[in-house]
Design an enzyme around this catalytic site. Structure first.
Site, PDB file in Angstrom:
ATOM      1  N   LYS A 279     -10.878 -80.549 -11.430  1.00 51.33           N
ATOM      2  CA  LYS A 279     -11.334 -79.468 -10.551  1.00 51.33           C
ATOM      3  C   LYS A 279     -12.189 -78.454 -11.321  1.00 51.33           C
ATOM      4  O   LYS A 279     -11.891 -78.168 -12.481  1.00 51.33           O
ATOM      5  CB  LYS A 279     -10.051 -78.798 -10.039  1.00 51.33           C
ATOM      6  CG  LYS A 279     -10.179 -77.769  -9.008  1.00 51.33           C
ATOM      7  CD  LYS A 279      -8.807 -77.176  -8.692  1.00 51.33           C
ATOM      8  CE  LYS A 279      -8.323 -76.246  -9.782  1.00 51.33           C
ATOM      9  NZ  LYS A 279      -7.284 -75.310  -9.415  1.00 51.33           N
TER      10      LYS A 279
ATOM     11  N   LYS B  71     -12.039 -71.640 -13.459  1.00 55.00           N
ATOM     12  CA  LYS B  71     -12.555 -70.433 -14.096  1.00 55.00           C
ATOM     13  C   LYS B  71     -12.320 -70.476 -15.608  1.00 55.00           C
ATOM     14  O   LYS B  71     -13.015 -69.832 -16.360  1.00 55.00           O
ATOM     15  CB  LYS B  71     -11.805 -69.204 -13.564  1.00 55.00           C
ATOM     16  CG  LYS B  71     -12.134 -68.804 -12.153  1.00 55.00           C
ATOM     17  CD  LYS B  71     -11.281 -67.574 -11.768  1.00 55.00           C
ATOM     18  CE  LYS B  71     -11.015 -67.521 -10.287  1.00 55.00           C
ATOM     19  NZ  LYS B  71      -9.685 -67.049  -9.935  1.00 55.00           N
TER      20      LYS B  71
ATOM     21  N   LYS C 273       0.886 -76.791 -15.445  1.00 55.13           N
ATOM     22  CA  LYS C 273       0.777 -75.673 -16.391  1.00 55.13           C
ATOM     23  C   LYS C 273       1.957 -75.622 -17.353  1.00 55.13           C
ATOM     24  O   LYS C 273       1.793 -75.290 -18.520  1.00 55.13           O
ATOM     25  CB  LYS C 273       0.672 -74.341 -15.637  1.00 55.13           C
ATOM     26  CG  LYS C 273      -0.692 -74.159 -14.993  1.00 55.13           C
ATOM     27  CD  LYS C 273      -0.872 -72.770 -14.446  1.00 55.13           C
ATOM     28  CE  LYS C 273      -2.228 -72.620 -13.773  1.00 55.13           C
ATOM     29  NZ  LYS C 273      -2.326 -71.425 -12.958  1.00 55.13           N
TER      30      LYS C 273
END
Ligand code: TYM
Length: 328
Positions: free
Chosen positions: A193, A196, A111
């Site tokens: 992966k 969301k 991130k």
């Protein structure tokens, strides 16, 4: 009785990765342990959130907990920001961790991408997660594979503090991972992966998707040109991922699925997977719609906060006493 703790961030609607990797375990564990399930809203502000939307997502996640089968009479469901001890314990853990171990967290590296402007919250986030877990003297933490490193860090800090004071200040928790489903991949890119926040809505199936969206996403899912339903993560990652979803929803083993589709193409397999997925998701969506606006949800969260606060305060007092900090 063992205690279970886990949490989900209210950053959007839950997808089948969250369900098959984590929530399905939450439900199963209710039969064997005392379960505490948290909507970890303080984690979600590591990135900016619209306040109104965040409020609404918090209630969505709590309602989804109940819709998948978490029973507030048997388990504790609550909102993290309503129990202030999480933030307080997090500071104690911050003072008992090393910048080196936090910099090694792969989620942080992914991130932050080495930028100096990366939010500090993304760096220290695993300590708030460790506080969540340790505050409830948790024995078992059911999560997906992506949280493995955070659980290891939690264990390391717990052991470190116990060793320093030569007593059991913290219970050392263990992660619990699904055999199948611990890492559901994106439908449009089986090398990353399911998440969301990915831009393509067809990369995931949300638990609140309607039947036609579920169908479309599965029919569009990336496969390969080998045209055989065979479980081979390395060479057929798209098919292997769809087989995992099939397996966890249907309870069938990979061998059974391979046999069922021997000599058949992906069309038949995908059509059946659409049906199995719709059958698994529809009841959740329908229950969610009933619960989301009900008083039952508000009552469950109020009672949950009360129950969680009692445990949290007991642990925090024990920890503060150990460190010589004040707690009346
Ligand atoms: P979060 O909100 O990203 O995800 C919630 C749960 O879903 C699992 N998960 C997956 N499992 C399988 N396949 C996927 N594609 C997939 N994506 C997500 C996650 O592993 C998680 O179990 N840091 C946590 C929340 C948290 C927490 C805690 C968890 C905060 N404090 C204390 C346990 C205990 C997170 O961001 O999960």
């Amino acid at each position: 009785m063992k205690r279970v703790f886990s949490g989900v961030q209210p950053t959007g609607n839950l997808h089948i990765g969250n369900y098959l990797g984590a929530l399905k375990q939450f439900v199963e564990l209710q039969d064997e342990a005392e379960c505490v399930y948290c909507v970890v809203d303080m984690h979600s502000i590591t990135l900016p959130q619209d306040p109104k939307e965040l409020r609404s997502h918090i209630l969505d996640i709590a309602a989804l907990y109940m819709a998948v089968g978490i029973d507030p009479k048997r388990s504790t469901i609550f909102v993290q920001s309503e129990v202030s001890q999480h933030a307080e314990l997090s500071w104690v853990l911050t003072c008992n961790s090393y910048t080196g171990e936090l910099s090694r967290m792969t989620q942080f590296k992914d991130k932050a991408k080495g930028k100096e402007s990366a939010p500090t919250g993304i760096f220290s986030y695993p300590l708030l997660m460790a506080a969540d877990i340790l505050l409830y003297d948790s024995d078992i933490v059911p999560v997906g594979n992506d949280q493995k490193q955070h659980i290891e860090l939690t264990r390391d800090i717990a052991i470190r503090v116990n060793n320093r004071f030569d007593k059991k200040v913290f219970v050392v928790p263990e992660g619990r991972f699904m055999k199948e489903g611990a890492r559901i991949m994106a439908l449009d890119d089986p090398t990353s992966k399911m998440s969301k926040s990915a831009e393509n809505p067809h990369s995931r199936i949300s638990l609140l998707d309607d039947d036609s969206k579920i169908k479309k996403s599965i029919m569009k899912a990336t496969t390969d040109s080998l045209a055989r339903v065979h479980y081979d993560v390395e060479n057929q990652p798209g098919v292997a991922n769809l087989m995992t979803i099939y397996s966890v929803f249907s309870g069938k083993s990979m061998e059974e699925i391979e046999k069922l589709y021997e000599g058949k193409g992906y069309g038949d397999f995908k059509k059946d997977l659409v049906e199995i997925s719709i059958d698994g998701i529809r009841p959740i969506r329908e229950r969610f719609n009933e619960i989301r606006r009900s008083q039952e949800l508000i009552t469950a969260l109020d009672e949950g906060r009360e129950k969680a606060s009692v445990i949290a305060e007991r642990t925090l007092k024990r920890v503060f006493d150990t460190f010589g900090l004040g707690r009346k």
